[in-house]
Scaffold this motif. Structure first.
Motif, PDB file in Angstrom:
ATOM      1  N   PRO A   9      -2.874  -9.677  -9.197  1.00 46.74           N
ATOM      2  CA  PRO A   9      -2.683  -9.870 -10.637  1.00 46.74           C
ATOM      3  C   PRO A   9      -2.007  -8.654 -11.274  1.00 46.74           C
ATOM      4  CG  PRO A   9      -4.979 -10.247  -9.994  1.00 46.74           C
ATOM      5  CD  PRO A   9      -4.280  -9.676  -8.809  1.00 46.74           C
ATOM      6  N   ILE A  10      -1.070  -8.901 -12.158  1.00 45.22           N
ATOM      7  CA  ILE A  10      -0.321  -7.829 -12.820  1.00 45.22           C
ATOM      8  C   ILE A  10      -1.254  -6.856 -13.549  1.00 45.22           C
ATOM      9  CG2 ILE A  10       0.135  -9.093 -14.976  1.00 45.22           C
ATOM     10  CD1 ILE A  10       2.704  -6.894 -13.143  1.00 45.22           C
ATOM     11  N   GLU A  11      -2.410  -7.338 -13.999  1.00 47.12           N
ATOM     12  CA  GLU A  11      -3.373  -6.482 -14.714  1.00 47.12           C
ATOM     13  C   GLU A  11      -3.907  -5.342 -13.844  1.00 47.12           C
ATOM     14  OE1 GLU A  11      -3.211 -10.486 -16.495  1.00 47.12           O
ATOM     15  OE2 GLU A  11      -3.729  -9.855 -14.466  1.00 47.12           O
ATOM     16  N   ARG A  12      -3.773  -5.452 -12.533  1.00 42.71           N
ATOM     17  CA  ARG A  12      -4.255  -4.395 -11.643  1.00 42.71           C
ATOM     18  C   ARG A  12      -3.398  -3.132 -11.700  1.00 42.71           C
ATOM     19  NH1 ARG A  12      -7.745  -5.069  -7.385  1.00 42.71           N
ATOM     20  NH2 ARG A  12      -7.837  -2.834  -7.762  1.00 42.71           N
ATOM     21  N   GLN A  48      -8.961  13.742 -19.937  1.00 41.04           N
ATOM     22  CA  GLN A  48      -8.571  13.047 -21.167  1.00 41.04           C
ATOM     23  C   GLN A  48      -8.144  11.636 -20.791  1.00 41.04           C
ATOM     24  OE1 GLN A  48      -5.655  14.908 -23.759  1.00 41.04           O
ATOM     25  NE2 GLN A  48      -4.993  12.918 -24.528  1.00 41.04           N
ATOM     26  N   THR A  49      -8.761  10.640 -21.402  1.00 44.95           N
ATOM     27  CA  THR A  49      -8.424   9.250 -21.098  1.00 44.95           C
ATOM     28  C   THR A  49      -7.063   8.904 -21.691  1.00 44.95           C
ATOM     29  OG1 THR A  49     -10.770   8.665 -21.042  1.00 44.95           O
ATOM     30  CG2 THR A  49      -9.203   6.854 -21.303  1.00 44.95           C
ATOM     31  N   PHE A  50      -6.248   8.229 -20.896  1.00 46.13           N
ATOM     32  CA  PHE A  50      -4.926   7.774 -21.324  1.00 46.13           C
ATOM     33  C   PHE A  50      -4.684   6.393 -20.727  1.00 46.13           C
ATOM     34  CE2 PHE A  50      -4.343  10.062 -17.361  1.00 46.13           C
ATOM     35  CZ  PHE A  50      -3.454   9.280 -16.640  1.00 46.13           C
ATOM     36  N   THR A  51      -3.619   5.746 -21.159  1.00 49.75           N
ATOM     37  CA  THR A  51      -3.242   4.462 -20.594  1.00 49.75           C
ATOM     38  C   THR A  51      -2.121   4.682 -19.589  1.00 49.75           C
ATOM     39  OG1 THR A  51      -3.839   3.344 -22.649  1.00 49.75           O
ATOM     40  CG2 THR A  51      -2.489   2.101 -21.092  1.00 49.75           C
ATOM     41  N   PHE A  52      -2.320   4.162 -18.391  1.00 56.03           N
ATOM     42  CA  PHE A  52      -1.344   4.297 -17.307  1.00 56.03           C
ATOM     43  C   PHE A  52      -0.671   2.955 -17.053  1.00 56.03           C
ATOM     44  CE2 PHE A  52      -0.419   3.591 -12.795  1.00 56.03           C
ATOM     45  CZ  PHE A  52       0.494   4.602 -12.573  1.00 56.03           C
ATOM     46  N   TYR A  53       0.635   3.001 -16.815  1.00 53.07           N
ATOM     47  CA  TYR A  53       1.394   1.834 -16.382  1.00 53.07           C
ATOM     48  C   TYR A  53       2.181   2.214 -15.136  1.00 53.07           C
ATOM     49  CZ  TYR A  53       0.508  -0.322 -20.916  1.00 53.07           C
ATOM     50  OH  TYR A  53      -0.098  -0.867 -22.019  1.00 53.07           O
ATOM     51  N   GLY A  54       2.037   1.438 -14.075  1.00 47.54           N
ATOM     52  CA  GLY A  54       2.796   1.623 -12.841  1.00 47.54           C
ATOM     53  C   GLY A  54       3.132   0.261 -12.268  1.00 47.54           C
ATOM     54  N   LEU A  55       4.061  -0.430 -12.920  1.00 44.42           N
ATOM     55  CA  LEU A  55       4.350  -1.819 -12.576  1.00 44.42           C
ATOM     56  C   LEU A  55       5.341  -1.922 -11.417  1.00 44.42           C
ATOM     57  CD1 LEU A  55       4.744  -3.231 -16.190  1.00 44.42           C
ATOM     58  CD2 LEU A  55       2.703  -3.247 -14.753  1.00 44.42           C
ATOM     59  N   PRO A  56       4.970  -2.679 -10.383  1.00 46.79           N
ATOM     60  CA  PRO A  56       5.871  -2.860  -9.243  1.00 46.79           C
ATOM     61  C   PRO A  56       6.868  -3.987  -9.484  1.00 46.79           C
ATOM     62  CG  PRO A  56       3.832  -4.014  -8.820  1.00 46.79           C
ATOM     63  CD  PRO A  56       3.667  -3.321 -10.164  1.00 46.79           C
ATOM     64  N   LEU A  57       7.923  -3.991  -8.687  1.00 48.98           N
ATOM     65  CA  LEU A  57       8.776  -5.171  -8.620  1.00 48.98           C
ATOM     66  C   LEU A  57       7.960  -6.274  -7.960  1.00 48.98           C
ATOM     67  CD1 LEU A  57      12.026  -3.467  -7.269  1.00 48.98           C
ATOM     68  CD2 LEU A  57      11.531  -4.140  -9.634  1.00 48.98           C
ATOM     69  N   LYS A  58       8.193  -7.505  -8.361  1.00 46.95           N
ATOM     70  CA  LYS A  58       7.451  -8.632  -7.789  1.00 46.95           C
ATOM     71  C   LYS A  58       8.187  -9.112  -6.532  1.00 46.95           C
ATOM     72  CE  LYS A  58       5.023 -12.835  -9.078  1.00 46.95           C
ATOM     73  NZ  LYS A  58       4.811 -13.821 -10.152  1.00 46.95           N
ATOM     74  N   ILE A  59       7.911  -8.413  -5.429  1.00 50.26           N
ATOM     75  CA  ILE A  59       8.575  -8.661  -4.157  1.00 50.26           C
ATOM     76  C   ILE A  59       7.738  -9.658  -3.346  1.00 50.26           C
ATOM     77  CG2 ILE A  59       9.371  -7.610  -2.009  1.00 50.26           C
ATOM     78  CD1 ILE A  59       9.513  -4.932  -3.624  1.00 50.26           C
ATOM     79  N   GLU A  60       8.362 -10.745  -2.924  1.00 53.28           N
ATOM     80  CA  GLU A  60       7.647 -11.721  -2.108  1.00 53.28           C
ATOM     81  C   GLU A  60       7.126 -11.052  -0.839  1.00 53.28           C
ATOM     82  OE1 GLU A  60       8.269 -16.153  -0.107  1.00 53.28           O
ATOM     83  OE2 GLU A  60       9.975 -15.112  -0.970  1.00 53.28           O
ATOM     84  N   LYS A  61       5.825 -11.194  -0.602  1.00 49.80           N
ATOM     85  CA  LYS A  61       5.143 -10.583   0.540  1.00 49.80           C
ATOM     86  C   LYS A  61       5.305  -9.057   0.554  1.00 49.80           C
ATOM     87  CE  LYS A  61       5.380 -14.770   3.168  1.00 49.80           C
ATOM     88  NZ  LYS A  61       5.892 -15.543   4.238  1.00 49.80           N
ATOM     89  N   GLY A  62       5.450  -8.469  -0.638  1.00 51.14           N
ATOM     90  CA  GLY A  62       5.688  -7.036  -0.763  1.00 51.14           C
ATOM     91  C   GLY A  62       4.487  -6.192  -0.360  1.00 51.14           C
ATOM     92  N   ASP A  63       4.731  -5.202   0.484  1.00 45.95           N
ATOM     93  CA  ASP A  63       3.693  -4.265   0.917  1.00 45.95           C
ATOM     94  C   ASP A  63       3.626  -3.050   0.006  1.00 45.95           C
ATOM     95  OD1 ASP A  63       5.599  -2.095   2.259  1.00 45.95           O
ATOM     96  OD2 ASP A  63       6.268  -4.082   2.857  1.00 45.95           O
ATOM     97  N   GLY A  64       4.619  -2.882  -0.834  1.00 45.13           N
ATOM     98  CA  GLY A  64       4.690  -1.776  -1.771  1.00 45.13           C
ATOM     99  C   GLY A  64       5.960  -1.897  -2.580  1.00 45.13           C
ATOM    100  N   SER A  65       6.091  -1.027  -3.598  1.00 45.19           N
ATOM    101  CA  SER A  65       7.281  -1.085  -4.445  1.00 45.19           C
ATOM    102  C   SER A  65       7.432   0.216  -5.212  1.00 45.19           C
ATOM    103  CB  SER A  65       7.149  -2.226  -5.451  1.00 45.19           C
ATOM    104  OG  SER A  65       8.200  -2.182  -6.406  1.00 45.19           O
TER     105      SER A  65
END
Length: 171
Positions: free
Chosen positions: A68-71, A146-163
């Motif tokens: 899920p993208i929320e992860r 210090q709490t902050f908001t992090f974004y590290g969105l991957p490309l949506k690669i089919e069967k992707g092991d990383g991005s």
């Protein structure tokens, strides 16, 4: 609001993990010839600032397109190794981590972990469904705990092991 870019710039001179493909950035179209610019990128899925899917080190675990993208975003802190860590948020480290911290990490139940870590620790985190981020920069610009908001969105690669990701912290 302050935005801190945590991302290494992709370039052809960057180091890659031994055995991984070198980065090439080839200009395919130019303004003069085509009226626009277009580049062809060649790189591994674990190049530069990147995220690891659970399947990266564990056959049968979730690939990027199954997660899920929320992860890939949420509350986080840069923490010191010897301090108490908050629970159930992302944890980032400026000092190298090894597997001696696995029990403390599992107790903290982080959403994701980022920083320099041993392959064995990365393998253990991914086995426990904890996302890992590697090759982050500018973490020292974020005050410890210090709490902050992090974004590290991957490309949506089919069967992707990383991005590769564009990772940012919003304070």
């Amino acid at each position: 609001m302050k935005v801190i870019d945590l991302t290494v710039t992709l370039n052809e001179k960057m180091d890659v993990y031994p055995g991984d493909p070198a980065v090439t950035i080839e200009k395919v179209h130019t303004y003069d010839k085509n009226g626009w610019e277009l580049r062809k990128l060649t790189l591994g899925t674990h190049t530069g600032t990147h995220v690891d899917a659970f399947s990266h080190m564990h056959k049968g675990k979730a690939n990027l397109d199954e997660m899920p993208i929320e992860r890939f975003f949420g509350e986080a802190q840069v923490v010191q190794i010897d301090a108490q860590w908050p629970r159930e948020i992302g944890l980032f480290f400026t000092a190298p981590l090894d597997e001696t911290y696995i029990d403390k990490l599992l107790h903290a139940k982080p959403s994701f972990v980022g920083g320099e870590m041993t392959e064995r620790l990365e393998r253990m985190l991914l086995a426990n469904d904890i996302i890992t981020y590697t090759d982050l920069i500018n973490l020292e610009k974020i005050p410890f705990h210090q709490t902050f908001t992090f974004y590290g969105l991957p490309l949506k690669i089919e069967k992707g092991d990383g991005s590769p990701v564009r990772a940012i912290a919003i304070l």
